[in-house]
Design a protein around this motif. Structure first.
Motif, PDB file in Angstrom:
ATOM      1  N   UNK A  31      34.813  43.239  17.560  1.00  0.00           N
ATOM      2  CA  UNK A  31      36.218  42.809  17.622  1.00  0.00           C
ATOM      3  C   UNK A  31      36.731  42.815  19.062  1.00  0.00           C
ATOM      4  N   UNK A  32      36.346  43.834  19.818  1.00  0.00           N
ATOM      5  CA  UNK A  32      36.896  44.019  21.169  1.00  0.00           C
ATOM      6  C   UNK A  32      36.304  43.031  22.172  1.00  0.00           C
ATOM      7  N   UNK A  33      35.010  42.742  22.068  1.00  0.00           N
ATOM      8  CA  UNK A  33      34.357  41.885  23.061  1.00  0.00           C
ATOM      9  C   UNK A  33      35.010  40.509  23.186  1.00  0.00           C
ATOM     10  N   UNK A  34      35.254  39.771  22.092  1.00  0.00           N
ATOM     11  CA  UNK A  34      35.926  38.472  22.238  1.00  0.00           C
ATOM     12  C   UNK A  34      37.331  38.632  22.821  1.00  0.00           C
ATOM     13  N   UNK A  35      37.999  39.703  22.451  1.00  0.00           N
ATOM     14  CA  UNK A  35      39.346  39.944  22.962  1.00  0.00           C
ATOM     15  C   UNK A  35      39.295  40.144  24.476  1.00  0.00           C
ATOM     16  N   UNK A  36      38.305  40.893  24.942  1.00  0.00           N
ATOM     17  CA  UNK A  36      38.153  41.114  26.383  1.00  0.00           C
ATOM     18  C   UNK A  36      37.858  39.793  27.089  1.00  0.00           C
ATOM     19  N   UNK A  37      37.043  38.924  26.468  1.00  0.00           N
ATOM     20  CA  UNK A  37      36.739  37.619  27.061  1.00  0.00           C
ATOM     21  C   UNK A  37      37.998  36.778  27.156  1.00  0.00           C
ATOM     22  N   UNK A  38      38.812  36.820  26.086  1.00  0.00           N
ATOM     23  CA  UNK A  38      40.071  36.069  26.085  1.00  0.00           C
ATOM     24  C   UNK A  38      40.987  36.588  27.196  1.00  0.00           C
ATOM     25  N   UNK A  39      41.061  37.909  27.331  1.00  0.00           N
ATOM     26  CA  UNK A  39      41.913  38.507  28.366  1.00  0.00           C
ATOM     27  C   UNK A  39      41.425  38.094  29.751  1.00  0.00           C
ATOM     28  N   UNK A  40      40.113  38.151  29.947  1.00  0.00           N
ATOM     29  CA  UNK A  40      39.562  37.759  31.249  1.00  0.00           C
ATOM     30  C   UNK A  40      39.872  36.301  31.544  1.00  0.00           C
ATOM     31  N   UNK A  41      39.741  35.448  30.522  1.00  0.00           N
ATOM     32  CA  UNK A  41      40.027  34.023  30.701  1.00  0.00           C
ATOM     33  C   UNK A  41      41.499  33.831  31.048  1.00  0.00           C
ATOM     34  N   UNK A  42      42.376  34.570  30.357  1.00  0.00           N
ATOM     35  CA  UNK A  42      43.813  34.459  30.610  1.00  0.00           C
ATOM     36  C   UNK A  42      44.127  34.909  32.037  1.00  0.00           C
ATOM     37  N   UNK A  43      43.486  35.979  32.481  1.00  0.00           N
ATOM     38  CA  UNK A  43      43.702  36.488  33.835  1.00  0.00           C
ATOM     39  C   UNK A  43      43.222  35.457  34.845  1.00  0.00           C
ATOM     40  N   UNK A  44      42.054  34.857  34.599  1.00  0.00           N
ATOM     41  CA  UNK A  44      41.524  33.846  35.521  1.00  0.00           C
ATOM     42  C   UNK A  44      42.466  32.641  35.578  1.00  0.00           C
ATOM     43  N   UNK A  45      42.963  32.194  34.407  1.00  0.00           N
ATOM     44  CA  UNK A  45      43.898  31.067  34.370  1.00  0.00           C
ATOM     45  C   UNK A  45      45.151  31.389  35.168  1.00  0.00           C
ATOM     46  N   UNK A  46      45.642  32.631  35.005  1.00  0.00           N
ATOM     47  CA  UNK A  46      46.857  33.044  35.718  1.00  0.00           C
ATOM     48  C   UNK A  46      46.609  33.027  37.223  1.00  0.00           C
ATOM     49  N   UNK A  47      45.400  33.468  37.625  1.00  0.00           N
ATOM     50  CA  UNK A  47      45.080  33.481  39.057  1.00  0.00           C
ATOM     51  C   UNK A  47      44.998  32.050  39.608  1.00  0.00           C
ATOM     52  N   UNK A  48      44.492  31.124  38.805  1.00  0.00           N
ATOM     53  CA  UNK A  48      44.383  29.747  39.265  1.00  0.00           C
ATOM     54  C   UNK A  48      45.759  29.084  39.366  1.00  0.00           C
ATOM     55  N   UNK A  49      46.681  29.523  38.517  1.00  0.00           N
ATOM     56  CA  UNK A  49      48.029  28.938  38.535  1.00  0.00           C
ATOM     57  C   UNK A  49      48.754  29.280  39.822  1.00  0.00           C
ATOM     58  N   UNK A  50      48.452  30.448  40.384  1.00  0.00           N
ATOM     59  CA  UNK A  50      49.179  30.890  41.579  1.00  0.00           C
ATOM     60  C   UNK A  50      48.865  30.042  42.798  1.00  0.00           C
TER      61      UNK A  50
END
Length: 50
Positions: A31-50
């Motif tokens: 359960x946690x692993x996909x959630x961590x991947x989603x979080x990492x993807x969200x963080x990467x997207x946020x970094x690219x937006x800046x």
């Protein structure tokens, strides 16, 4: 005699608890692993937006 039985019961109980903890840990990791991947993807997207 009772000490021997108690020791065997303690070993069986420890074995059962160990297997259940391992099983629950595996489920949590699934359960946690996909959630961590989603979080990492969200963080990467946020970094690219800046």
């Amino acid at each position: 005699m009772m000490a021997g039985v108690a020791q065997i019961l303690a070993r069986v109980l420890y074995f059962v608890v160990f297997i259940h903890v391992h099983y629950i840990f595996e489920k949590l990791r699934r359960y946690v692993t996909p959630t961590m991947k989603e979080l990492n993807k969200a963080v990467e997207d946020a970094e690219f937006d800046v």
